[in-house]
Scaffold this active site. Structure first.
Site, PDB file in Angstrom:
ATOM      1  N   ASP A  15       0.972  -1.009  -0.079  1.00  0.00           N
ATOM      2  CA  ASP A  15       0.071  -0.053  -0.201  1.00  0.00           C
ATOM      3  C   ASP A  15       0.862   1.182   0.013  1.00  0.00           C
ATOM      4  O   ASP A  15       1.365   1.751   0.985  1.00  0.00           O
ATOM      5  CB  ASP A  15      -0.851  -0.036   1.139  1.00  0.00           C
TER       6      ASP A  15
ATOM      7  N   GLU B 237      -2.579  10.495   0.567  1.00  0.00           N
ATOM      8  CA  GLU B 237      -3.813   9.690   0.771  1.00  0.00           C
ATOM      9  C   GLU B 237      -4.465   9.058   2.136  1.00  0.00           C
ATOM     10  O   GLU B 237      -5.609   8.715   2.313  1.00  0.00           O
ATOM     11  CB  GLU B 237      -3.706   8.661  -0.472  1.00  0.00           C
ATOM     12  N   GLU B 238      -3.226   8.693   2.712  1.00  0.00           N
ATOM     13  CA  GLU B 238      -3.565   8.131   4.135  1.00  0.00           C
ATOM     14  C   GLU B 238      -3.891   8.962   5.195  1.00  0.00           C
ATOM     15  O   GLU B 238      -4.762   8.561   6.267  1.00  0.00           O
ATOM     16  CB  GLU B 238      -2.239   7.365   4.458  1.00  0.00           C
TER      17      GLU B 238
END
Length: 403
Positions: A136, A170-171
């Site tokens: 990820d 994004e996280e």
């Protein structure tokens, strides 16, 4: 940071053993010898991305590496500043790359370069590749880059066909992808990269957040009647939330709550004056406003004076999965002489898909499983990366043929 330039013979020696965990190289040199096989080149790029720590806020170095790499592969590269890095880590930048001069392309391929903490280094054990971001989402990033390279080398794509967009943040809320809307570009199809077990996602749950704050009165724990314990105020509210009847759907399953953090108090013998709780909500049906009402009603049943704040979110996200061909549950990607199709999947995690505005088709696909992501044993297989390159190529070609 200054790039380290090595003689070509030394580079060849390093990269000939790129699959060995014991063979190390300067991680900020983007040069990968062209003599490497396609698999070795893919693994070398993936390894380099993992070796550079890029926890959200620290994306500058991995972004710079990727920019240098893409420019060496004759991509036209644009930087888009998102904001300053934390702890003096340099600028945080999105990366847009394309062939030639045409920056608005028919297809966009995108993923994110930030990871969750903590950083832990690259490792290789046989077919398994370990390290933070291996799944990820640096697996997706490496496979997407190689898919574009291979299609161009085969003469199947050219200027105006495909662009790559790699974003930060994004996280932790998607600030990178939200900023990408300022590029002023539009695409017919966007292919997003996240760990989907090499299956094509047909949708994912929505997400929202909830913060609860209690304000009590401090005092000596031996005389609880003289104070008001903030922790004791929050606990009944959390209990009521656990009992709340939340919506579900046949496609996405149950709406779920996660009590992510609970903080409060200063010592065991002091009545807690303040307490906080943060709750993550994964929405299976309906919009956040409807969920908020259910949860607020549940909290009010606790009969406590609490400060409740709902964080912005979104409902379940539809994702295109209209690739033609048979579906086999026993395989994730399959082909004979030509591409046939993908197995489909529904995922529970959030993505950057809702953050990119526009009227475009959207696909979600990538190597690895989310069950390994964010863990202390994050890893995926070499074969997953190889298959992901084929999968991204198939998605790109399908998208271009449909336009």
């Amino acid at each position: 940071m200054q790039l380290l330039k090595l003689p070509i013979l030394l580079l060849l020696t390093n990269w000939a053993s790129a699959t060995s965990i014991d063979q190390q190289r300067p991680i900020h040199d983007p040069a990968i010898p062209p003599s490497l096989s396609s698999t070795a080149s893919l693994l070398a790029l993936h390894k380099s991305l993992i070796e550079i720590e890029s926890i959200t806020g620290h994306e500058h170095d991995v972004g710079q590496y990727l920019i240098d790499y893409l420019e060496l592969q004759d991509f036209t590269v644009e930087r888009q500043e998102v904001g300053p890095g934390i702890e003096g880590r340099g600028k945080r930048e999105n990366i847009l790359a394309y062939f030639g001069k045409e920056r608005e392309t028919r297809v966009l391929v995108s993923s994110h370069i930030d990871t969750v903490p903590p950083f832990w280094k690259y490792g290789r054990e046989g077919e398994d590749i370990w390290g933070r971001g291996s799944v990820d989402a640096k697996g997706s990033v490496a496979a997407q880059v190689k898919a574009a390279e291979e299609l161009r080398s085969a003469g199947k794509i050219g200027e105006g066909d495909v662009a790559l967009l790699f974003v930060v943040g994004e996280e932790t809320g998607g600030d990178g992808m939200k900023k990408a809307n300022d590029l002023g570009l539009k695409w017919d199809t966007v292919i997003f990269g996240e760990p989907t077990e090499l299956k094509l996602a047909s949708g994912h749950k929505g997400i929202a957040g909830l913060k609860i704050r209690a304000k009590g009165k401090a005092g000596h724990s031996g005389y609880p009647e003289l104070g008001k314990n903030a922790i004791a105020m929050i606990v009944p509210a959390l209990y009521e939330l656990m009992k709340a009847e939340l919506p579900w759907s046949e496609k996405y399953g149950n709406t779920t709550l996660n009590f992510g953090t609970i903080e409060g108090g200063v010592a065991a013998n002091v009545i807690a004056e303040e307490a906080y709780a943060e709750v993550s909500i994964r929405i299976a049906d309906g919009e956040p406003a409807a969920i908020e009402k259910i949860l607020l009603d549940a909290i009010q049943k606790a009969g406590q004076e609490l400060d409740v704040t709902f964080l912005a979110g979104y409902g379940p996200v539809y994702i295109d999965s209209d690739i033609p061909g048979k579906e086999h549950k026993s395989v994730k990607f399959y082909s004979t002489n030509s591409f046939l199709g993908f197995e489909k999947i529904v995922v529970n995690y959030g993505t950057d898909i809702p953050n990119l505005k526009g009227d475009h088709k959207r696909y979600l696909y990538g190597p690895g499983t989310i069950l390994m992501a964010h863990s202390d044993h994050e890893h995926l297989k070499v074969s997953d990366l190889e298959t992901a390159v084929k999968g991204y190529k198939a998605l790109i070609e399908h998208s271009l043929k449909q336009l």
